[in-house]
Design a protein around this motif. Structure first.
Motif, PDB file in Angstrom:
ATOM      1  N   ARG A  48      34.319  41.995  51.100  1.00 33.00           N
ATOM      2  CA  ARG A  48      34.904  40.721  50.665  1.00 33.00           C
ATOM      3  C   ARG A  48      33.963  39.976  49.726  1.00 33.00           C
ATOM      4  O   ARG A  48      34.373  39.491  48.669  1.00 33.00           O
ATOM      5  N   ARG A  49      32.703  39.877  50.102  1.00 31.17           N
ATOM      6  CA  ARG A  49      31.730  39.181  49.258  1.00 31.17           C
ATOM      7  C   ARG A  49      31.532  39.930  47.946  1.00 31.17           C
ATOM      8  O   ARG A  49      31.431  39.323  46.881  1.00 31.17           O
ATOM      9  N   ILE A 100      41.411  37.595  39.319  1.00 28.75           N
ATOM     10  CA  ILE A 100      41.905  36.605  40.284  1.00 28.75           C
ATOM     11  C   ILE A 100      42.161  37.264  41.634  1.00 28.75           C
ATOM     12  O   ILE A 100      41.810  36.716  42.689  1.00 28.75           O
ATOM     13  N   TRP A 101      42.761  38.448  41.601  1.00 29.58           N
ATOM     14  CA  TRP A 101      43.043  39.168  42.849  1.00 29.58           C
ATOM     15  C   TRP A 101      41.749  39.513  43.588  1.00 29.58           C
ATOM     16  O   TRP A 101      41.677  39.388  44.817  1.00 29.58           O
ATOM     17  N   LEU A 102      40.731  39.928  42.845  1.00 31.37           N
ATOM     18  CA  LEU A 102      39.448  40.250  43.471  1.00 31.37           C
ATOM     19  C   LEU A 102      38.863  39.030  44.175  1.00 31.37           C
ATOM     20  O   LEU A 102      38.314  39.135  45.277  1.00 31.37           O
ATOM     21  N   ILE A 103      38.992  37.863  43.548  1.00 30.38           N
ATOM     22  CA  ILE A 103      38.435  36.636  44.122  1.00 30.38           C
ATOM     23  C   ILE A 103      39.230  36.175  45.343  1.00 30.38           C
ATOM     24  O   ILE A 103      38.656  35.770  46.357  1.00 30.38           O
ATOM     25  N   GLY A 120      38.983  43.143  48.963  1.00 26.46           N
ATOM     26  CA  GLY A 120      38.011  43.445  50.003  1.00 26.46           C
ATOM     27  C   GLY A 120      38.378  42.993  51.396  1.00 26.46           C
ATOM     28  O   GLY A 120      37.601  43.162  52.336  1.00 26.46           O
ATOM     29  N   LYS A 121      39.571  42.435  51.567  1.00 25.82           N
ATOM     30  CA  LYS A 121      39.964  41.953  52.896  1.00 25.82           C
ATOM     31  C   LYS A 121      40.407  43.077  53.815  1.00 25.82           C
ATOM     32  O   LYS A 121      40.322  42.968  55.029  1.00 25.82           O
ATOM     33  N   SER A 124      40.354  47.403  54.397  1.00 22.58           N
ATOM     34  CA  SER A 124      39.751  48.682  54.010  1.00 22.58           C
ATOM     35  C   SER A 124      40.765  49.614  53.369  1.00 22.58           C
ATOM     36  O   SER A 124      40.405  50.539  52.643  1.00 22.58           O
ATOM     37  N   THR A 125      42.057  49.363  53.598  1.00 18.66           N
ATOM     38  CA  THR A 125      43.084  50.230  53.019  1.00 18.66           C
ATOM     39  C   THR A 125      43.223  50.007  51.525  1.00 18.66           C
ATOM     40  O   THR A 125      43.771  50.834  50.811  1.00 18.66           O
ATOM     41  N   GLU A 126      42.707  48.866  51.033  1.00 18.82           N
ATOM     42  CA  GLU A 126      42.795  48.570  49.604  1.00 18.82           C
ATOM     43  C   GLU A 126      41.833  49.430  48.807  1.00 18.82           C
ATOM     44  O   GLU A 126      42.012  49.656  47.624  1.00 18.82           O
ATOM     45  N   ILE A 127      40.762  49.863  49.439  1.00 21.14           N
ATOM     46  CA  ILE A 127      39.715  50.567  48.718  1.00 21.14           C
ATOM     47  C   ILE A 127      39.521  51.977  49.243  1.00 21.14           C
ATOM     48  O   ILE A 127      38.673  52.681  48.821  1.00 21.14           O
TER      49      ILE A 127
END
Length: 207
Positions: free
Chosen positions: A4-5, A194-197, A201-202, A204-207
């Protein structure tokens, strides 16, 4: 570092690149092209700030590359995608070398030659940046619409660079190519930042 950070840092770095590039391109480079001698001789400090702004874009380009690599390192294409982004950053760094020489030039022709050298080298870098965006569009899983815009933007960067060198009367179609590159690039990259901010990272399935 937690995803997330890392995602927030990457997104904010994108925005720093946007603002620095806008200042350097539209407030400095355009001023040089419109009034070469006056800008260089009477507003040299602005030109120096423009050079600094371009350097900042290179620095944060590397930060974005690092952030994207860490976020998506499990994807097969990430290493290749980031390599092309780093190539773009390196070429951009080389292009910036031409601008300090413009400050030392004493005629409009000499100044514009240095600007042309900068633009040509940067243009080559954008070809590799386009490849990075195409691969990035394949890497990110969601939002899918952003992935599509990134892919289209990457294709347009490559087409535009190729057209510069292949079409002798490119200037006749320059405004069309500018639109074809700008629209998907602005929508895709700004939306992704904007989506990254806000959401990156919220999960784990996103990455």
């Amino acid at each position: 570092m937690e995803p997330r950070r890392l995602s927030i840092i990457t997104g904010l770095s994108y925005w720093i690149i946007f603002f620095a590039a806008i200042f350097a391109n539209f407030f400095v480079l355009e001023a040089i092209v419109e009034s070469p001698l006056e800008t260089v001789q009477s507003n040299a400090s602005i030109v120096r700030f423009g050079i600094l702004a371009f350097l900042i874009t290179v620095v944060f380009d590397v930060v974005v590359a690092w952030g994207l690599y860490k976020l998506y390192q499990r994807n097969l294409w990430t290493g290749l995608s980031i390599s092309f982004r780093m190539m773009h950053a390196a070429i951009m760094g080389v292009a910036i070398f031409a601008l300090p020489f413009a400050l030392k030039s004493t005629t409009e022709t000499e100044i514009l030659i240095q600007v042309d050298i900068f633009n040509t080298i940067w243009l080559i870098g954008l070809f590799f940046f386009g490849i990075h965006l195409i691969l990035l569009g394949l890497i990110i899983r969601k939002p899918l619409i952003i992935a599509w815009f990134l892919t289209i933007a990457g294709i347009m960067y490559m087409v535009d660079t190729s057209a510069h060198f292949l079409i002798s009367n490119y200037s006749d179609y320059q405004s069309i190519f500018l639109i074809l590159v700008a629209i998907p690039s602005i929508i895709g990259e700004m939306s992704f930042a904007i989506w990254l901010i806000l959401k990156g990272g919220k999960s784990s399935t996103e990455i």
